[in-house]
Design an enzyme around this catalytic site. Sequence first.
Site, mmCIF file in Angstrom:
data_model
loop_
_atom_site.group_PDB
_atom_site.id
_atom_site.type_symbol
_atom_site.label_atom_id
_atom_site.label_comp_id
_atom_site.label_asym_id
_atom_site.label_seq_id
_atom_site.Cartn_x
_atom_site.Cartn_y
_atom_site.Cartn_z
ATOM 1 N N LYS A 179 7.794 -4.540 3.512
ATOM 2 C CA LYS A 179 7.579 -3.173 3.976
ATOM 3 C C LYS A 179 7.196 -3.142 5.446
ATOM 4 C CE LYS A 179 4.936 1.011 2.976
ATOM 5 N NZ LYS A 179 4.060 1.652 1.986
ATOM 6 N N PHE A 200 0.851 -1.178 0.000
ATOM 7 C CA PHE A 200 0.000 0.000 0.000
ATOM 8 C C PHE A 200 0.895 1.240 0.000
ATOM 9 C CE2 PHE A 200 0.751 -1.102 4.423
ATOM 10 C CZ PHE A 200 1.121 0.123 4.966
ATOM 11 N N CYS A 201 0.467 2.290 -0.657
ATOM 12 C CA CYS A 201 1.199 3.560 -0.718
ATOM 13 C C CYS A 201 2.681 3.353 -1.022
ATOM 14 C CB CYS A 201 1.026 4.340 0.581
ATOM 15 S SG CYS A 201 -0.663 4.727 1.009
ATOM 16 N N ASP A 202 2.960 2.560 -2.015
ATOM 17 C CA ASP A 202 4.348 2.244 -2.351
ATOM 18 C C ASP A 202 5.108 3.510 -2.730
ATOM 19 O OD1 ASP A 202 6.584 0.676 -2.805
ATOM 20 O OD2 ASP A 202 5.989 0.147 -4.834
ATOM 21 N N GLY A 203 6.365 3.596 -2.286
ATOM 22 C CA GLY A 203 7.181 4.758 -2.597
ATOM 23 C C GLY A 203 8.663 4.442 -2.554
#
Length: 176
Positions: free
Chosen positions: A72, A59-62
């Site tokens: 993560k 989720f919300c990869d960055g």
Amino acid sequence: MRPTGGGTVPQGRGMANLALSFDAPEGFTIEDGYRLLTRIFRAGLRVETLDIGNTPGSFCDGDWNLSINGRKLVGTAQRWRPTHHGSPRVLAHAMVLVSGDIASGADSVSAFHRDLGLSPVKADVHTSLCSATHHTDLPAENLLAAARGELAHLSNPMNFSTKETNHIHRHHPHPS
């Protein structure tokens, strides 16, 4: 310049948030803000092997996810706003998965992604602090002490040299 700022680590069920607000010293960059968050988590969590980079399927990869063994653990973000006195005001934020059932959260985000036509989120690309390190809880006082120490050093931009990343592992996973 004396840095202003504060930090909080409110704990919820399974996750905790760290939010820092400060005026960026001259020469401070967005990358420096992410390195600041990384140093805080390395010192506060006392985890030596935090990789930095994308975690496909999360989720919300960055680019500045913090992970352990490719999974993560921490998501990071920043918001910069101009001020009337010239130095930008920075809100640097990180969310750490502390414990609990990651699968149910991943399923909820996947449902939201599906409604938006986005890729699904995979639970198995995430980990929690308790699972990865066998801590029983978030060492919040350690994180706050590390954050206070970092904020106290903001007046010296040389503290944020890119040369200090030699002990931080950046990874760029290849899609499988």
